[in-house]
Design a protein around this motif. Sequence first.
Motif, short mmCIF file in Angstrom:
data_model
loop_
_atom_site.label_atom_id
_atom_site.label_comp_id
_atom_site.label_asym_id
_atom_site.label_seq_id
_atom_site.Cartn_x
_atom_site.Cartn_y
_atom_site.Cartn_z
N LYS A 16 -15.14 66.60 21.25
CA LYS A 16 -14.99 68.02 20.91
C LYS A 16 -15.11 68.89 22.17
O LYS A 16 -14.33 69.82 22.37
CB LYS A 16 -16.06 68.42 19.89
CG LYS A 16 -15.94 69.86 19.38
CD LYS A 16 -16.90 70.10 18.22
CE LYS A 16 -16.75 71.49 17.63
NZ LYS A 16 -17.31 72.54 18.48
N PRO A 31 -2.37 68.29 17.84
CA PRO A 31 -3.24 68.57 16.67
C PRO A 31 -3.56 67.35 15.82
O PRO A 31 -3.61 67.42 14.60
CB PRO A 31 -2.41 69.60 15.89
CG PRO A 31 -1.00 69.26 16.21
CD PRO A 31 -0.98 68.74 17.61
N ASP A 41 -11.23 68.47 4.08
CA ASP A 41 -9.76 68.65 4.09
C ASP A 41 -9.06 67.82 5.17
O ASP A 41 -7.89 68.04 5.47
CB ASP A 41 -9.39 70.13 4.30
CG ASP A 41 -9.98 71.04 3.23
OD1 ASP A 41 -10.06 70.57 2.07
OD2 ASP A 41 -10.37 72.18 3.54
N LYS A 43 -9.46 67.97 8.26
CA LYS A 43 -9.12 68.82 9.42
C LYS A 43 -10.39 69.28 10.13
O LYS A 43 -11.43 69.46 9.51
CB LYS A 43 -8.32 70.04 8.99
CG LYS A 43 -6.88 69.75 8.61
CD LYS A 43 -6.08 71.01 8.33
CE LYS A 43 -6.55 71.72 7.08
NZ LYS A 43 -5.56 72.72 6.59
N LEU A 44 -10.24 69.49 11.44
CA LEU A 44 -11.33 70.01 12.26
C LEU A 44 -10.77 71.20 13.03
O LEU A 44 -9.69 71.11 13.60
CB LEU A 44 -11.78 68.91 13.23
CG LEU A 44 -13.16 69.00 13.85
CD1 LEU A 44 -14.23 68.89 12.77
CD2 LEU A 44 -13.35 67.88 14.86
N ASN A 45 -11.50 72.32 13.01
CA ASN A 45 -11.01 73.48 13.75
C ASN A 45 -11.65 73.54 15.12
O ASN A 45 -12.86 73.61 15.26
CB ASN A 45 -11.30 74.77 12.96
CG ASN A 45 -10.57 75.96 13.56
OD1 ASN A 45 -11.03 76.59 14.51
ND2 ASN A 45 -9.40 76.26 13.01
N ASP A 48 -9.71 77.65 17.27
CA ASP A 48 -8.72 78.23 16.35
C ASP A 48 -7.49 77.34 16.15
O ASP A 48 -6.43 77.82 15.77
CB ASP A 48 -8.28 79.63 16.81
CG ASP A 48 -9.44 80.61 16.78
OD1 ASP A 48 -10.30 80.45 15.90
OD2 ASP A 48 -9.48 81.51 17.63
N ARG A 49 -7.64 76.07 16.44
CA ARG A 49 -6.54 75.13 16.20
C ARG A 49 -7.00 74.09 15.21
O ARG A 49 -8.08 73.53 15.35
CB ARG A 49 -6.12 74.44 17.51
CG ARG A 49 -5.44 75.36 18.51
CD ARG A 49 -5.52 74.79 19.92
NE ARG A 49 -4.77 75.59 20.87
CZ ARG A 49 -5.18 76.74 21.39
NH1 ARG A 49 -6.34 77.23 21.03
NH2 ARG A 49 -4.42 77.40 22.26
N ASP A 50 -6.17 73.80 14.21
CA ASP A 50 -6.49 72.75 13.24
C ASP A 50 -6.10 71.39 13.78
O ASP A 50 -4.92 71.17 14.12
CB ASP A 50 -5.75 73.01 11.91
CG ASP A 50 -6.49 74.02 11.03
OD1 ASP A 50 -7.70 74.21 11.25
OD2 ASP A 50 -5.84 74.61 10.15
N ILE A 51 -7.07 70.50 13.91
CA ILE A 51 -6.81 69.12 14.35
C ILE A 51 -6.90 68.23 13.12
O ILE A 51 -7.93 68.19 12.45
CB ILE A 51 -7.84 68.66 15.41
CG1 ILE A 51 -7.97 69.69 16.54
CG2 ILE A 51 -7.47 67.28 15.94
CD1 ILE A 51 -6.74 69.90 17.39
N HIS A 52 -5.82 67.53 12.82
CA HIS A 52 -5.79 66.65 11.65
C HIS A 52 -6.43 65.31 12.01
O HIS A 52 -6.01 64.65 12.96
CB HIS A 52 -4.35 66.45 11.18
CG HIS A 52 -3.71 67.73 10.71
ND1 HIS A 52 -3.70 68.11 9.38
CD2 HIS A 52 -3.11 68.73 11.40
CE1 HIS A 52 -3.11 69.29 9.27
NE2 HIS A 52 -2.75 69.69 10.48
#
Length: 277
Positions: A16, A31, A41, A43-45, A48-52
């Motif tokens: 991270k 991402p 979900d 996802k990790l933010n 401000d970017r969603d990481i799948h």
Amino acid sequence: RRSITMVNSCTGKMGKSVAEAAVSAGLQLVPVSFSAIEVPDGKLNICDRDIHIHDPSESERILRSIAKDYPDMIVVDYTVPDAVNANAELYCKLGLPFVMGTTGGNRQLLNKTVQDANVYAVISPQMGKQVVAFLAAMEIMAEKFPGAFAGYKLEVMESHQATKLDVSGTAKAVISCFQKLGVSFDLNEVNLVRDPEEQLAIVGVPEEHLGGHAFHNYHLTSPDETVSFEFQHNVCGRSIYAEGTVDAAMFLHTKIRSGADKKLYDMIDVLREGNMR
């Protein structure tokens, strides 16, 4: 073109931190990441970017797919020691350049895997640039002046967060230098401080960094106890490693773009290049 980085795995504290440092440095963050840890979900933010987040069992299929979308991608690995060799084999199989920041695994096999595959990689168990520079200086001293500290007594104290069970690789490397300098010392003699109360009261670790720090102290005393030397490096948090990792990724990007003949690098190579932030 700017460097494109995929961090495996963003769910860990180190991964991270690297992802955040990559965005801060202006790198494009893919991402996608892999982790056995479930997140809401999927996802990790980060910044401000969603990481799948995908399960590691899907890594080959998904890496093949995203490598087509991001042909200049460099993978940064901060996973677990048990995954080091299998992950490296996968990156090599897919021809993906990578930075291996994860410690452990079979390091000889790791280097051989990269050399056999002829893939660009930076491999280093220590990504903190200034710590690497200190280590390099110690190695030069040991090489140039063997036996200079013969007869001296060495005491080593190293403090890390309670989750780190073993003696740090950096401490082992520094001790090896002192042994070449003539000091008699056994790794079992290292004073491993892992108790938070002791870290606060005796070592002086700030409370907010009990969960992530690396304090090292090497104390040398002459046989007649009239002379002493002290070497110390204290790191709070993870930014020094995250920034060094991002520099390694940018360094690798430059080497790939220039078509460098050499493929396998370490942090000393990154330091020699000099253009660090």
